[in-house]
Design an enzyme around this catalytic site. Structure first.
Site, PDB file in Angstrom:
ATOM      1  N   TYR A 178     -13.617   7.214 -13.301  1.00 41.28           N
ATOM      2  CA  TYR A 178     -13.723   6.025 -12.440  1.00 41.28           C
ATOM      3  C   TYR A 178     -14.428   4.890 -13.187  1.00 41.28           C
ATOM      4  O   TYR A 178     -13.955   3.750 -13.200  1.00 41.28           O
ATOM      5  CB  TYR A 178     -14.472   6.383 -11.154  1.00 41.28           C
ATOM      6  CG  TYR A 178     -14.485   5.275 -10.120  1.00 41.28           C
ATOM      7  CD1 TYR A 178     -13.402   5.093  -9.257  1.00 41.28           C
ATOM      8  CD2 TYR A 178     -15.571   4.414 -10.003  1.00 41.28           C
ATOM      9  CE1 TYR A 178     -13.409   4.078  -8.313  1.00 41.28           C
ATOM     10  CE2 TYR A 178     -15.585   3.397  -9.066  1.00 41.28           C
ATOM     11  CZ  TYR A 178     -14.505   3.236  -8.215  1.00 41.28           C
ATOM     12  OH  TYR A 178     -14.514   2.212  -7.282  1.00 41.28           O
ATOM     13  N   VAL A 196       1.094   1.500  -6.866  1.00 48.51           N
ATOM     14  CA  VAL A 196       0.768   0.609  -7.987  1.00 48.51           C
ATOM     15  C   VAL A 196       0.813   1.317  -9.343  1.00 48.51           C
ATOM     16  O   VAL A 196       0.835   0.658 -10.381  1.00 48.51           O
ATOM     17  CB  VAL A 196      -0.609  -0.088  -7.819  1.00 48.51           C
ATOM     18  CG1 VAL A 196      -0.622  -0.973  -6.589  1.00 48.51           C
ATOM     19  CG2 VAL A 196      -1.749   0.925  -7.805  1.00 48.51           C
ATOM     20  N   VAL A 252     -19.652   0.459  -0.565  1.00 50.31           N
ATOM     21  CA  VAL A 252     -19.121  -0.209   0.630  1.00 50.31           C
ATOM     22  C   VAL A 252     -18.643   0.880   1.598  1.00 50.31           C
ATOM     23  O   VAL A 252     -18.055   1.876   1.168  1.00 50.31           O
ATOM     24  CB  VAL A 252     -17.925  -1.121   0.255  1.00 50.31           C
ATOM     25  CG1 VAL A 252     -17.487  -1.936   1.468  1.00 50.31           C
ATOM     26  CG2 VAL A 252     -18.271  -2.028  -0.920  1.00 50.31           C
ATOM     27  N   SER A 304     -15.892  -2.801  -9.842  1.00 50.79           N
ATOM     28  CA  SER A 304     -16.978  -1.994  -9.276  1.00 50.79           C
ATOM     29  C   SER A 304     -18.230  -2.222 -10.108  1.00 50.79           C
ATOM     30  O   SER A 304     -18.139  -2.559 -11.298  1.00 50.79           O
ATOM     31  CB  SER A 304     -16.600  -0.504  -9.347  1.00 50.79           C
ATOM     32  OG  SER A 304     -17.714   0.319  -9.045  1.00 50.79           O
ATOM     33  N   LYS A 337     -12.775   1.267 -14.317  1.00 48.77           N
ATOM     34  CA  LYS A 337     -13.294  -0.015 -13.826  1.00 48.77           C
ATOM     35  C   LYS A 337     -13.827  -0.868 -14.981  1.00 48.77           C
ATOM     36  O   LYS A 337     -13.688  -2.097 -14.972  1.00 48.77           O
ATOM     37  CB  LYS A 337     -14.382   0.219 -12.775  1.00 48.77           C
ATOM     38  CG  LYS A 337     -13.853   0.890 -11.505  1.00 48.77           C
ATOM     39  CD  LYS A 337     -12.821   0.017 -10.808  1.00 48.77           C
ATOM     40  CE  LYS A 337     -12.336   0.611  -9.509  1.00 48.77           C
ATOM     41  NZ  LYS A 337     -11.400  -0.267  -8.794  1.00 48.77           N
ATOM     42  N   ASP A 347       0.853  -1.200   0.000  1.00 54.58           N
ATOM     43  CA  ASP A 347       0.000   0.000   0.000  1.00 54.58           C
ATOM     44  C   ASP A 347       0.882   1.240   0.000  1.00 54.58           C
ATOM     45  O   ASP A 347       2.019   1.218   0.479  1.00 54.58           O
ATOM     46  CB  ASP A 347      -0.899  -0.018   1.254  1.00 54.58           C
ATOM     47  CG  ASP A 347      -2.125   0.862   1.120  1.00 54.58           C
ATOM     48  OD1 ASP A 347      -3.246   0.324   1.133  1.00 54.58           O
ATOM     49  OD2 ASP A 347      -1.956   2.096   1.007  1.00 54.58           O
ATOM     50  N   ASN A 385      -6.271  -4.586  -5.644  1.00 53.05           N
ATOM     51  CA  ASN A 385      -7.382  -3.899  -4.974  1.00 53.05           C
ATOM     52  C   ASN A 385      -7.181  -2.381  -4.897  1.00 53.05           C
ATOM     53  O   ASN A 385      -8.156  -1.642  -4.852  1.00 53.05           O
ATOM     54  CB  ASN A 385      -7.524  -4.492  -3.565  1.00 53.05           C
ATOM     55  CG  ASN A 385      -8.353  -3.617  -2.652  1.00 53.05           C
ATOM     56  OD1 ASN A 385      -9.581  -3.599  -2.732  1.00 53.05           O
ATOM     57  ND2 ASN A 385      -7.686  -2.852  -1.775  1.00 53.05           N
TER      58      ASN A 385
HETATM   59  P1  NAP Z   1      -9.968   2.970   0.270  1.00 55.70           P
HETATM   60  O1  NAP Z   1     -10.750   2.921   1.505  1.00 55.70           O
HETATM   61  O2  NAP Z   1      -9.672   4.307  -0.326  1.00 55.70           O
HETATM   62  O3  NAP Z   1      -8.589   2.164   0.417  1.00 55.70           O
HETATM   63  C1  NAP Z   1      -7.728   2.060  -0.675  1.00 55.70           C
HETATM   64  C2  NAP Z   1      -6.303   1.846  -0.200  1.00 55.70           C
HETATM   65  O4  NAP Z   1      -5.464   1.866  -1.385  1.00 55.70           O
HETATM   66  C3  NAP Z   1      -5.803   2.976   0.701  1.00 55.70           C
HETATM   67  O5  NAP Z   1      -4.963   2.470   1.712  1.00 55.70           O
HETATM   68  C4  NAP Z   1      -5.016   3.844  -0.269  1.00 55.70           C
HETATM   69  O6  NAP Z   1      -4.022   4.613   0.358  1.00 55.70           O
HETATM   70  C5  NAP Z   1      -4.404   2.784  -1.156  1.00 55.70           C
HETATM   71  N1  NAP Z   1      -3.918   3.332  -2.408  1.00 55.70           N
HETATM   72  C6  NAP Z   1      -4.395   4.413  -3.101  1.00 55.70           C
HETATM   73  N2  NAP Z   1      -3.634   4.651  -4.178  1.00 55.70           N
HETATM   74  C7  NAP Z   1      -2.652   3.704  -4.168  1.00 55.70           C
HETATM   75  C8  NAP Z   1      -1.550   3.445  -5.013  1.00 55.70           C
HETATM   76  N3  NAP Z   1      -1.275   4.227  -6.076  1.00 55.70           N
HETATM   77  N4  NAP Z   1      -0.749   2.400  -4.727  1.00 55.70           N
HETATM   78  C9  NAP Z   1      -0.991   1.622  -3.644  1.00 55.70           C
HETATM   79  N5  NAP Z   1      -1.993   1.841  -2.789  1.00 55.70           N
HETATM   80  C10 NAP Z   1      -2.820   2.875  -3.057  1.00 55.70           C
HETATM   81  O7  NAP Z   1     -10.691   2.127  -0.874  1.00 55.70           O
HETATM   82  P2  NAP Z   1     -11.819   0.958  -0.770  1.00 55.70           P
HETATM   83  O8  NAP Z   1     -13.130   1.607  -0.717  1.00 55.70           O
HETATM   84  O9  NAP Z   1     -11.413  -0.048   0.238  1.00 55.70           O
HETATM   85  O10 NAP Z   1     -11.672   0.376  -2.239  1.00 55.70           O
HETATM   86  C11 NAP Z   1     -10.825  -0.713  -2.562  1.00 55.70           C
HETATM   87  C12 NAP Z   1     -11.075  -1.076  -4.018  1.00 55.70           C
HETATM   88  O11 NAP Z   1     -12.463  -1.390  -4.183  1.00 55.70           O
HETATM   89  C13 NAP Z   1     -10.788   0.077  -4.988  1.00 55.70           C
HETATM   90  O12 NAP Z   1     -10.267  -0.448  -6.200  1.00 55.70           O
HETATM   91  C14 NAP Z   1     -12.167   0.675  -5.218  1.00 55.70           C
HETATM   92  O13 NAP Z   1     -12.250   1.342  -6.458  1.00 55.70           O
HETATM   93  C15 NAP Z   1     -13.023  -0.570  -5.188  1.00 55.70           C
HETATM   94  N6  NAP Z   1     -14.429  -0.316  -4.878  1.00 55.70           N
HETATM   95  C16 NAP Z   1     -14.793   0.344  -3.741  1.00 55.70           C
HETATM   96  C17 NAP Z   1     -16.142   0.569  -3.477  1.00 55.70           C
HETATM   97  C18 NAP Z   1     -16.629   1.284  -2.254  1.00 55.70           C
HETATM   98  O14 NAP Z   1     -17.839   1.608  -2.196  1.00 55.70           O
HETATM   99  N7  NAP Z   1     -15.803   1.535  -1.249  1.00 55.70           N
HETATM  100  C19 NAP Z   1     -17.104   0.139  -4.398  1.00 55.70           C
HETATM  101  C20 NAP Z   1     -16.700  -0.531  -5.549  1.00 55.70           C
HETATM  102  C21 NAP Z   1     -15.340  -0.752  -5.772  1.00 55.70           C
HETATM  103  P3  NAP Z   1      -4.362   6.170   0.676  1.00 55.70           P
HETATM  104  O15 NAP Z   1      -5.535   6.140   1.612  1.00 55.70           O
HETATM  105  O16 NAP Z   1      -3.110   6.694   1.299  1.00 55.70           O
HETATM  106  O17 NAP Z   1      -4.695   6.807  -0.645  1.00 55.70           O
END
Ligand code: NAP
Length: 242
Positions: free
Chosen positions: A147, A57, A180, A134, A151, A35, A83
């Site tokens: 976005y 990433v 989520v 997503s 996706k 991360d 992820n």
């Molecule tokens: P989150 O809460 O923002 O967590 C994402 C993690 O990834 C954070 O620790 C973030 O660090 C890290 N990150 C961001 N940019 C990065 C990079 N360039 N390299 C490595 N790590 C990086 O996200 P989440 O909601 O758990 O989402 C996880 C995945 O599920 C994502 O692909 C998201 O698009 C997908 N998703 C989420 C939802 C939702 O409703 N939450 C719905 C559909 C899909 P920082 O915090 O320091 O940026």
């Protein structure tokens, strides 16, 4: 179960990635959280009983160094969960080229980087890739041009790589969550109007918790999913059925 499985989970410090790391550890996997957040990440890894490595990433060389380093230390890599992602809520007309490139570089390039760097190692052990996509990769997400495009790209990339590497017994699948409760969506979900929109639009009438997404990711990574490849599976409370 995931005993004898070495797994890298990108973006595993918080949210869906963290819940996935916890589920994998619970099922017996040897997990490396990769991360960009090097403050929360190490604490979480130590709480869960896994390892943390810093990684952006969007930078291929960094990802390749990470993957090769894990293989050098562990002797193998069985699973990569791509992820890490960033949110973006901008319609095309209001969006800067900078925002577009930044979203694509993390959400789409990042998945390609993890998959490409891991592939030679996955071929050796007949391992697998799980991409976190997503519902906005399956439908146009209102106000989310970059976005949704990122996706949607990952959804098709998942199928394409699955087709090419099925003969090598490398499985490639994707999970498409609905909304989520994570740090990514916290501010959005706190807006009453947006929360009401999600409730209205989701047959199950609520957003998910990350722990409701992680078990499918673990299942797809396990031998129980041995005949599943190229699948992009919604975990969305019925959103895409509606
Ligand atoms: P989150 O809460 O923002 O967590 C994402 C993690 O990834 C954070 O620790 C973030 O660090 C890290 N990150 C961001 N940019 C990065 C990079 N360039 N390299 C490595 N790590 C990086 O996200 P989440 O909601 O758990 O989402 C996880 C995945 O599920 C994502 O692909 C998201 O698009 C997908 N998703 C989420 C939802 C939702 O409703 N939450 C719905 C559909 C899909 P920082 O915090 O320091 O940026």
């Amino acid at each position: 179960m995931l005993e004898d499985t070495v797994a890298i989970i990108t973006g595993g410090a918080v949210g869906i990635g963290r819940a996935t790391a916890a589920e994998f550890v619970e099922q017996g996997a040897d997990v490396v959280i990769a991360d960009i957040d090097d403050e929360t990440g190490p604490q979480v890894a130590s709480e869960l009983g896994c390892e943390f490595r810093t990684c952006d990433v969007s930078d291929y060389d960094t990802v390749e160094t990470l993957v090769d380093g894990v293989v050098e230390d562990r002797g193998r890599l069985d699973v990569i969960v791509n992820n890490a992602g960033i949110g973006s809520e901008t319609s095309l007309g209001d969006m800067s080229l900078e925002e577009w490139r930044s979203v694509i570089s993390v959400n789409l390039d990042g998945v390609m980087h993890g998959s490409k760097a891991a592939l030679p190692h996955l071929i050796e052990v007949e391992g697998c890739i799980v991409n976190i996509e997503s519902i906005y990769g399956l439908r146009g997400g209102r106000g989310a041009a970059a976005y949704s495009a990122s996706k949607g790209g990952v959804v098709n990339f998942t199928q394409q790589v699955a087709v090419d590497y099925a003969p090598e017994n490398v499985r490639v699948n994707g999970v498409c969550p609905g909304f989520v409760r994570t740090p990514m969506t916290q501010a959005l979900l706190e807006q009453g109007r947006f929360y009401e929109f999600i409730k209205r639009r989701t047959p199950m009438d609520r957003p998910a918790d990350p722990e409701e997404i992680a078990p499918l990711i673990a299942f797809l990574a396990s031998d129980a999913a041995s005949y599943i490849t190229g699948a992009n599976i919604p975990v969305d409370g019925g959103w895409t059925a509606f």
